[in-house]
Motif scaffolding. Structure first.
Motif, PDB file in Angstrom:
ATOM      1  N   PRO A   1      -4.240 -11.154   2.181  1.00 43.28           N
ATOM      2  CA  PRO A   1      -3.719  -9.912   2.768  1.00 43.28           C
ATOM      3  C   PRO A   1      -2.794  -9.213   1.777  1.00 43.28           C
ATOM      4  N   TYR A   2      -2.674  -7.907   1.922  1.00 43.51           N
ATOM      5  CA  TYR A   2      -1.902  -7.138   0.940  1.00 43.51           C
ATOM      6  C   TYR A   2      -1.056  -6.093   1.644  1.00 43.51           C
ATOM      7  N   ARG A   3      -0.076  -5.586   0.902  1.00 44.38           N
ATOM      8  CA  ARG A   3       0.738  -4.466   1.350  1.00 44.38           C
ATOM      9  C   ARG A   3       0.842  -3.474   0.194  1.00 44.38           C
ATOM     10  N   THR A   4       0.908  -2.184   0.524  1.00 39.21           N
ATOM     11  CA  THR A   4       0.917  -1.140  -0.506  1.00 39.21           C
ATOM     12  C   THR A   4       2.220  -0.364  -0.454  1.00 39.21           C
ATOM     13  N   LEU A   5       2.872  -0.241  -1.595  1.00 35.54           N
ATOM     14  CA  LEU A   5       4.029   0.640  -1.735  1.00 35.54           C
ATOM     15  C   LEU A   5       3.566   1.978  -2.281  1.00 35.54           C
ATOM     16  N   GLY A   6       3.921   3.046  -1.570  1.00 31.96           N
ATOM     17  CA  GLY A   6       3.614   4.382  -2.065  1.00 31.96           C
ATOM     18  C   GLY A   6       2.261   4.895  -1.613  1.00 31.96           C
ATOM     19  N   PRO A   7       1.855   5.993  -2.258  1.00 38.29           N
ATOM     20  CA  PRO A   7       2.424   6.489  -3.516  1.00 38.29           C
ATOM     21  C   PRO A   7       3.753   7.214  -3.338  1.00 38.29           C
TER      22      PRO A   7
ATOM     23  N   THR B   1       5.339  10.035  -4.937  1.00 39.58           N
ATOM     24  CA  THR B   1       4.780  11.080  -5.789  1.00 39.58           C
ATOM     25  C   THR B   1       5.869  11.926  -6.446  1.00 39.58           C
ATOM     26  N   GLU B   2       5.542  12.427  -7.633  1.00 40.98           N
ATOM     27  CA  GLU B   2       6.389  13.350  -8.366  1.00 40.98           C
ATOM     28  C   GLU B   2       5.562  14.575  -8.755  1.00 40.98           C
ATOM     29  N   LYS B   3       6.177  15.486  -9.473  1.00 44.35           N
ATOM     30  CA  LYS B   3       5.472  16.699  -9.879  1.00 44.35           C
ATOM     31  C   LYS B   3       4.189  16.342 -10.621  1.00 44.35           C
ATOM     32  N   VAL B   4       4.276  15.343 -11.473  1.00 39.70           N
ATOM     33  CA  VAL B   4       3.100  14.819 -12.163  1.00 39.70           C
ATOM     34  C   VAL B   4       2.994  13.336 -11.839  1.00 39.70           C
ATOM     35  N   GLY B   5       1.910  12.953 -11.183  1.00 38.03           N
ATOM     36  CA  GLY B   5       1.650  11.546 -10.942  1.00 38.03           C
ATOM     37  C   GLY B   5       2.521  10.940  -9.869  1.00 38.03           C
ATOM     38  N   GLY B   6       2.746   9.649  -9.983  1.00 34.29           N
ATOM     39  CA  GLY B   6       3.520   8.941  -8.984  1.00 34.29           C
ATOM     40  C   GLY B   6       3.503   7.454  -9.255  1.00 34.29           C
TER      41      GLY B   6
ATOM     42  N   LEU C   1      -9.228   1.050  -2.466  1.00 35.81           N
ATOM     43  CA  LEU C   1      -8.633   0.138  -1.502  1.00 35.81           C
ATOM     44  C   LEU C   1      -7.860   0.923  -0.448  1.00 35.81           C
ATOM     45  N   PRO C   2      -8.116   0.686   0.844  1.00 35.95           N
ATOM     46  CA  PRO C   2      -7.320   1.369   1.878  1.00 35.95           C
ATOM     47  C   PRO C   2      -5.839   1.015   1.741  1.00 35.95           C
ATOM     48  N   ASP C   3      -4.965   2.006   1.874  1.00 38.66           N
ATOM     49  CA  ASP C   3      -3.530   1.737   1.775  1.00 38.66           C
ATOM     50  C   ASP C   3      -3.076   0.771   2.863  1.00 38.66           C
TER      51      ASP C   3
ATOM     52  N   ILE D   1     -12.446  -7.666  -8.174  1.00 37.04           N
ATOM     53  CA  ILE D   1     -11.463  -7.285  -9.181  1.00 37.04           C
ATOM     54  C   ILE D   1     -10.616  -6.168  -8.577  1.00 37.04           C
ATOM     55  N   LEU D   2      -9.303  -6.296  -8.679  1.00 38.21           N
ATOM     56  CA  LEU D   2      -8.403  -5.284  -8.121  1.00 38.21           C
ATOM     57  C   LEU D   2      -7.498  -4.717  -9.206  1.00 38.21           C
ATOM     58  N   LEU D   3      -7.508  -3.399  -9.357  1.00 36.82           N
ATOM     59  CA  LEU D   3      -6.499  -2.683 -10.138  1.00 36.82           C
ATOM     60  C   LEU D   3      -5.410  -2.265  -9.149  1.00 36.82           C
ATOM     61  N   PRO D   4      -4.247  -2.941  -9.143  1.00 33.61           N
ATOM     62  CA  PRO D   4      -3.271  -2.728  -8.078  1.00 33.61           C
ATOM     63  C   PRO D   4      -2.191  -1.699  -8.403  1.00 33.61           C
ATOM     64  N   SER D   5      -2.382  -0.940  -9.458  1.00 35.83           N
ATOM     65  CA  SER D   5      -1.312  -0.094  -9.979  1.00 35.83           C
ATOM     66  C   SER D   5      -1.889   1.185 -10.554  1.00 35.83           C
ATOM     67  N   LEU D   6      -0.999   2.158 -10.798  1.00 36.85           N
ATOM     68  CA  LEU D   6      -1.378   3.383 -11.501  1.00 36.85           C
ATOM     69  C   LEU D   6      -0.949   3.344 -12.961  1.00 36.85           C
ATOM     70  N   ALA D   7      -0.200   2.315 -13.346  1.00 33.84           N
ATOM     71  CA  ALA D   7       0.413   2.255 -14.669  1.00 33.84           C
ATOM     72  C   ALA D   7      -0.640   2.123 -15.763  1.00 33.84           C
ATOM     73  N   LEU D   8      -0.412   2.840 -16.851  1.00 36.71           N
ATOM     74  CA  LEU D   8      -1.390   2.906 -17.934  1.00 36.71           C
ATOM     75  C   LEU D   8      -1.698   1.549 -18.530  1.00 36.71           C
ATOM     76  N   GLU D   9      -0.666   0.680 -18.663  1.00 31.70           N
ATOM     77  CA  GLU D   9      -0.912  -0.606 -19.324  1.00 31.70           C
ATOM     78  C   GLU D   9      -1.864  -1.487 -18.532  1.00 31.70           C
ATOM     79  N   HIS D  10      -2.055  -1.198 -17.251  1.00 25.55           N
ATOM     80  CA  HIS D  10      -3.024  -1.932 -16.433  1.00 25.55           C
ATOM     81  C   HIS D  10      -4.316  -1.131 -16.276  1.00 25.55           C
ATOM     82  N   LYS D  11      -4.180   0.134 -16.058  1.00 25.62           N
ATOM     83  CA  LYS D  11      -5.344   0.999 -15.850  1.00 25.62           C
ATOM     84  C   LYS D  11      -6.227   1.086 -17.096  1.00 25.62           C
ATOM     85  N   TYR D  12      -5.599   1.009 -18.270  1.00 26.56           N
ATOM     86  CA  TYR D  12      -6.307   1.211 -19.538  1.00 26.56           C
ATOM     87  C   TYR D  12      -7.483   0.248 -19.722  1.00 26.56           C
ATOM     88  N   PHE D  13      -7.329  -0.980 -19.227  1.00 24.29           N
ATOM     89  CA  PHE D  13      -8.359  -2.000 -19.462  1.00 24.29           C
ATOM     90  C   PHE D  13      -9.298  -2.203 -18.278  1.00 24.29           C
TER      91      PHE D  13
END
Length: 461
Positions: free
Chosen positions: A216-222, A224-229, A200-202, A148-160
């Motif tokens: 195979p995968y590729r990662t954008l980011g992070p 970053t901003e003052k809070v989060g990213g 997951l390694p970037d 199972i992969l959580l591929p994001s930091l966004a709340l709508e995905h992280k929440y579950f």
């Protein structure tokens, strides 16, 4: 039902007419008006009653969490799951909805069959009993969930994600590396993830997981901003030449996705109106109109054809005026029966149809406007380098996003063109969004810059 129809009839203008064997034109108009009102009241009220009286068993299968579990729960705290084949026998999508004030859009997890047996889950959704039952049917054919992969930091995905991982405890649970919490940055276990969560390694070449041979995968980011990213992991299924993405691009379907109709059609009817007093009736056309306006709301927040009755100005008195105007007395009983106690704080100008077609752009891949205006343009060179890497490394023929359409026939060129808003010299002449429709988001972005929450946008590259 009859009481509402009668109430609608009592609001009709009183006319005096002569007794005649043939109805006068005025009588015919009145009769048609009464029949239309009664039909609309009957269809909407019956539908509202059916939605409210969803069988106890079905409601239990769709229940998830507390009513106030966050901005991605809605008043019923019940969410349908619709499963569909994307590539028969290889890729399945499991769709639910998210949103507030009936701005319901699909949120989706994508499940891929592993060559070695078992399943890979990308961006898990709420593990309702209905969702897990539909997943179990796929597991019976393809084997159990292994990763199972959580591929994001966004709340709508992280929440579950944590709860879903616990529903399949034998599976290995992976997360994008830059998970954070606010105001305190807590360890993963304190953010609700299982104790054995794997980061997951970037760089996929840096101790890649075994599933990365097929995926195979590729990662954008992070970024970053003052809070989060912002961070997103895109995954390429070599077996089907499919690119799995979370939020970076979407494709907007012309008609409402099946999950919106399965979950609660009142959302579509609610947004089918141009004005608060408009009649509503459960028809395919009304649902299509409602869907298109939902897309404008969800992606622009406030597009140019939308007129707010009394826009809030940041003051208490402005908020009072907004909420007074948001409950107009002319809202019909049939519309009030849709929910939200008659709340309707806006109206639509006829130009909304053109605005939707421009936004949709024939279903081509689209970077959501909020990412264009306030996120990705902070680091355009990093984003474009990532876009090139994905296009060069993966020969995909379809993109499977987590929102809106479950797939779009597109390859590396269409993927690259979606990021033209970052380029001085665009690859395509199509796809640029109108300044008038982006005006609200740009004002919002400038407010965040002034507060110091985000950096200013960088020049195009």
């Amino acid at each position: 039902m009859l009481a509402i129809a009668c109430a609608g009839a009592l609001r009709m203008p009183v006319m005096k007419f002569e007794v005649s064997s043939q109805p006068s034109p005025q009588q015919s108009m009145l009769r048609r008006g009464l029949l239309t009102s009664a039909a609309a009241a009957s269809s909407v009220t019956a539908f509202a009653a059916n939605a409210a009286s969803l069988s106890g068993h079905a409601a239990r299968l769709r229940r998830w969490g507390p009513v106030l579990g966050g901005p991605f729960d809605f008043p019923s705290a019940s969410r349908a799951t619709v499963r569909r084949d994307v590539v028969p026998g290889r890729i399945w999508s499991f769709e639910q909805v998210q949103g507030v004030i009936y701005v319901h859009v699909p949120v989706r997890m994508t499940v891929v069959k592993l060559n070695e047996g078992g399943l890979f889950v990308y961006a898990p959704v709420a593990p309702t009993a209905e969702c897990l039952q539909l997943l179990a049917e796929v597991e019976a054919e393809a084997g159990p969930v292994r990763h199972i992969l959580l591929p994001s930091l966004a709340l709508e995905h992280k929440y579950f994600a944590g709860a879903f991982a616990r529903s399949r405890p034998s599976a290995k649970f992976w997360v994008a590396s830059y998970q954070y919490s606010f105001p305190l940055n807590l360890p993963l276990w304190a953010q609700g993830f299982p104790a054995d969560t794997r980061v997951l390694p970037d760089d996929y070449l840096d101790a890649p997981p075994n599933w990365a041979k097929q995926l195979p995968y590729r990662t954008l980011g992070p970024l970053t901003e003052k809070v989060g990213g912002y961070q997103e992991v895109v995954v390429f299924d070599t077996a089907t030449k499919s690119l799995l993405v979370t939020d970076l691009v979407v494709s907007i379907p012309d008609e409402p996705p099946a999950v919106l109709r399965a979950n609660d059609e009142r959302a579509l009817l609610y947004h089918s109106r141009d004005f608060p007093a408009d009649q509503v009736q459960l028809t395919d056309e009304a649902c299509s109109i409602g869907w298109r306006k939902i897309c404008l709301f969800a992606l622009y927040f406030q597009s140019s054809p939308l007129a707010v009755a009394s826009p809030p100005d940041g003051t208490l008195s402005g908020a009072v005026r907004f909420f007074r105007a948001a409950f107009p007395p002319e809202v019909t009983p049939t519309a009030r029966a849709l929910g939200w106690n008659g709340f309707f704080a806006w109206s639509w100008r006829p130009a909304w149809r053109d605005a939707f077609e421009t936004l949709r752009n024939s279903g081509r891949p689209l970077v959501p406007p909020i990412l264009q205006v306030a996120v990705l343009n902070r680091e355009p060179q990093i984003v474009i380098d990532f876009v090139h890497r994905v296009a060069d490394d993966f020969a995909f023929v379809r993109i499977c996003p987590c929102h809106f359409a479950p797939e779009v026939s597109a390859g590396p060129r269409e993927w690259s063109e979606a990021f033209d808003f970052l380029r001085k010299a665009p690859l395509s002449t199509k796809g640029a969004l109108p300044d008038a429709d982006l005006a609200f988001l740009r004002e919002f972005e400038q407010g965040l810059v002034k507060l110091g929450s985000i950096r200013s946008a960088a020049p195009k590259v």
